[in-house]
Design a protein around this motif. Structure first.
Motif, mmCIF file in Angstrom:
data_model
loop_
_atom_site.group_PDB
_atom_site.id
_atom_site.type_symbol
_atom_site.label_atom_id
_atom_site.label_comp_id
_atom_site.label_asym_id
_atom_site.label_seq_id
_atom_site.Cartn_x
_atom_site.Cartn_y
_atom_site.Cartn_z
ATOM 1 N N ILE A 88 24.678 -22.115 -20.838
ATOM 2 C CA ILE A 88 23.771 -21.879 -21.972
ATOM 3 C C ILE A 88 23.593 -20.377 -22.207
ATOM 4 N N ARG A 89 23.424 -19.618 -21.097
ATOM 5 C CA ARG A 89 23.257 -18.156 -21.243
ATOM 6 C C ARG A 89 24.468 -17.543 -21.962
ATOM 7 N N GLN A 90 25.647 -18.000 -21.582
ATOM 8 C CA GLN A 90 26.867 -17.461 -22.210
ATOM 9 C C GLN A 90 26.898 -17.802 -23.702
ATOM 10 N N GLN A 91 26.522 -19.047 -24.036
ATOM 11 C CA GLN A 91 26.503 -19.468 -25.453
ATOM 12 C C GLN A 91 25.506 -18.623 -26.247
ATOM 13 N N LEU A 92 24.343 -18.369 -25.634
ATOM 14 C CA LEU A 92 23.283 -17.652 -26.350
ATOM 15 C C LEU A 92 23.691 -16.217 -26.703
ATOM 16 N N LYS A 93 24.562 -15.645 -25.875
ATOM 17 C CA LYS A 93 25.011 -14.264 -26.135
ATOM 18 C C LYS A 93 25.609 -14.133 -27.532
ATOM 19 N N LYS A 94 26.292 -15.212 -27.965
ATOM 20 C CA LYS A 94 26.931 -15.169 -29.290
ATOM 21 C C LYS A 94 25.879 -15.080 -30.400
ATOM 22 N N GLN A 95 24.612 -15.454 -30.055
ATOM 23 C CA GLN A 95 23.536 -15.366 -31.053
ATOM 24 C C GLN A 95 22.690 -14.110 -30.830
ATOM 25 N N ASN A 96 23.246 -13.124 -30.130
ATOM 26 C CA ASN A 96 22.535 -11.874 -29.820
ATOM 27 C C ASN A 96 21.281 -12.145 -28.968
ATOM 28 N N ILE A 97 21.392 -13.143 -28.073
ATOM 29 C CA ILE A 97 20.301 -13.470 -27.138
ATOM 30 C C ILE A 97 20.841 -13.214 -25.730
ATOM 31 N N HIS A 98 20.224 -12.296 -25.003
ATOM 32 C CA HIS A 98 20.795 -11.812 -23.738
ATOM 33 C C HIS A 98 19.831 -12.114 -22.590
ATOM 34 N N LEU A 99 20.073 -13.204 -21.899
ATOM 35 C CA LEU A 99 19.122 -13.624 -20.856
ATOM 36 C C LEU A 99 19.611 -13.308 -19.444
ATOM 37 N N HIS A 100 20.723 -12.601 -19.299
ATOM 38 C CA HIS A 100 21.143 -12.200 -17.949
ATOM 39 C C HIS A 100 20.184 -11.107 -17.483
ATOM 40 N N ASP A 101 19.556 -11.313 -16.340
ATOM 41 C CA ASP A 101 18.560 -10.339 -15.865
ATOM 42 C C ASP A 101 18.806 -9.949 -14.415
ATOM 43 N N GLY A 102 19.955 -10.343 -13.865
ATOM 44 C CA GLY A 102 20.262 -10.004 -12.470
ATOM 45 C C GLY A 102 19.710 -11.025 -11.482
ATOM 46 N N TRP A 103 18.895 -11.976 -11.944
ATOM 47 C CA TRP A 103 18.278 -12.965 -11.048
ATOM 48 C C TRP A 103 18.933 -14.334 -11.220
ATOM 49 N N THR A 104 20.210 -14.336 -11.532
ATOM 50 C CA THR A 104 20.899 -15.606 -11.736
ATOM 51 C C THR A 104 22.127 -15.667 -10.823
ATOM 52 N N GLY A 105 22.365 -16.856 -10.301
ATOM 53 C CA GLY A 105 23.558 -17.055 -9.469
ATOM 54 C C GLY A 105 23.499 -16.321 -8.142
ATOM 55 N N CYS A 106 22.300 -16.127 -7.582
ATOM 56 C CA CYS A 106 22.191 -15.384 -6.313
ATOM 57 C C CYS A 106 20.922 -15.785 -5.555
ATOM 58 N N VAL A 107 20.952 -15.600 -4.232
ATOM 59 C CA VAL A 107 19.712 -15.725 -3.440
ATOM 60 C C VAL A 107 19.177 -14.338 -3.094
ATOM 61 N N ILE A 108 20.103 -13.378 -2.897
ATOM 62 C CA ILE A 108 19.700 -11.977 -2.797
ATOM 63 C C ILE A 108 20.306 -11.324 -4.031
#
Ligand SMILES: Cc1ncc(COP(=O)(O)O)c(C=O)c1O
Length: 431
Positions: free
Chosen positions: A357-377
């Motif tokens: 979903i985050r990747q799809q949203l980028k195409k709509q100029n919506i940027h939700l990657h904040d460094g707190w995804t896909g990680c425990v540290i």
């Protein structure tokens, strides 16, 4: 072209902030020292003292929140190899500070309802080597302070509150920042308030004050060239952010990053798990910016509360089928402790397929990657195993990293943008 929806493009940088930074650029004699540092320390003392019966806290300011934590940990009497309990789903700089203090991070799983330490798991992890427990207040969701304080008191361990994501105001009495033996705050660029960089350490116990004071006397100022670059941050983001949807805006910000005009939040060495043992003083210029925002903390937090309430209502109104715990079913999940009166730093929603979903949203100029995804540290570039985390050790923290889809609540995020974001997510959830 509408402005981007984002977490990290100068979320607290507005025109006033930019004008203050521009004024400071023209007064280099105010960059390192001046009246703002003492005023910010007094402001934090008032903020942390109000309506409590606990002893008057000692406030010191540092170059960043991570440095404030390092100072706190070095003030604890400990042997090398003693342990600090920290949650899975945290930032690498927290783990780095523990290691730089010569201590060992012991990772404990989170409670999915608070995204904070699970007290039952903490109880099991306490050992004779435990010296401190870090309570993180993840994204501004209050941690289980009462339970953790009881554990600390029973075992003579220190409770340190990591308030990097929250600066409480007087709207609602809370024990945040006032319960632990020590607490630290961040004035980083995407935190509760921003001085572009900076941190505050609050010490409530007399016993640790001298060790903190000694480190304050040895701290060095940041180089002037770094302060100048930090002051450019609000200018660059206020001027270029509206252009982010066009290649020119993206290219210019990328160039500013590549050429070093923008100071990175995390260095390569920090991502690899190391931290400089030398700490710095908070520049007066950064304290000036943070102080202006501290004066408006109620307004900033009211905005965050308004968006928290809005997201809760919209999710409720859509009757999204909400799961009772995060798992692999196709239903979204909201941590149970989120209530409309919380000034969240960001609103965590859990959905299977969050990354898609985050990747799809980028195409709509919506940027939700904040460094707190896909990680425990976090961020994901960090090799958690190199920092002592064993795969599968904290399953709820791992699931959180995989399924989280955080929604912005910062002062630059408008009500209309929040509605647009919810509608866009709804569309992607249905496809
Ligand atoms: C949970 C947490 N604690 C501490 C810190 C450190 O704050 P700073 O960036 O000011 O060093 C951060 C952010 O980087 C954080 O996310």
């Amino acid at each position: 072209m509408s402005p981007p929806i984002h977490h990290t493009f100068g979320p607290l940088a507005n025109t006033r902030h930019m004008l203050s930074a521009s004024g400071l650029i023209l007064r280099p004699w105010r960059w390192r020292s001046g009246p703002a540092t003492a005023a910010l320390a007094r402001g934090m003392e008032t903020c942390m003292n109000a309506a409590t019966s606990s002893p008057k806290p000692a406030v010191s300011l540092w170059g960043s929140g991570r440095e404030a934590l390092l100072v706190a940990l070095r003030a604890i009497p400990a042997q090398p190899g003693d342990e600090v309990i920290v949650q899975g789903y945290t930032c690498v700089v927290v783990v780095n500070a523990i290691r730089a203090a010569g201590l060992l991070p012991v990772f404990v799983d989170i409670d999915p309802d608070t995204l904070n330490l699970d007290p039952a798991e903490v109880e099991m992890a306490v050992s004779p080597k435990t010296r401190a427990i870090l309570c993180q207040h993840t994204f501004g969701i209050p941690g289980p302070l009462r339970e953790l304080k009881e554990i600390c008191d029973a075992h003579h361990i220190l409770l340190i509150e990591d308030c990097a994501h929250i600066l409480p105001d007087d709207a609602r009495p809370s024990g945040i920042g006032k319960t632990g033996h020590m607490a630290f705050f961040s004035f980083g660029r995407d935190k509760a308030i921003s001085g572009v960089t900076g941190g505050a350490l609050i010490v409530r116990e007399e016993a640790y004050r001298a060790a903190v004071q000694k480190q304050a006397e040895e701290a060095k100022p940041l180089p002037r060239s770094v302060i100048l670059r930090l002051l450019c941050y609000p200018l660059l983001y206020v001027l270029l952010r509206p252009l982010y949807g066009l290649w020119i805006g993206r290219a210019m910000l990328a160039l500013a990053g590549k050429t070093g005009v923008l100071v990175p939040i995390l260095t390569r060495r920090e991502k690899e798990g190391s931290m400089s043992p030398a700490v710095t003083t908070m520049p007066n210029a950064c304290a000036h910016l943070a102080l202006k925002q501290l004066h408006t903390i109620r307004t900033i937090n009211d905005h965050r509360r308004m968006l928290t309430r809005f997201y809760l209502e919209e999710i409720d109104r859509r009757e999204w089928r909400i799961a009772s715990k995060p798992d692999d079913t196709a239903h979204p999940y909201i941590p149970g402790r989120i209530t409309s009166d919380l000034p969240l730093q960001k609103f965590p929603l859990f959905v299977p397929g969050a990354e898609r979903i985050r990747q799809q949203l980028k195409k709509q100029n919506i940027h939700l990657h904040d460094g707190w995804t896909g990680c425990v540290i976090c961020p994901p570039a960090v090799d958690a195993s190199a920092l002592g985390y064993k795969d599968g050790q904290d399953p709820d923290a791992e699931l959180c990293g995989t399924q989280i889809l955080s929604l912005p609540t910062h002062p630059g995020m408008t009500h209309q943008q929040a509605l647009k974001l919810i509608e866009a997510i709804e569309q992607h959830l249905n496809t």
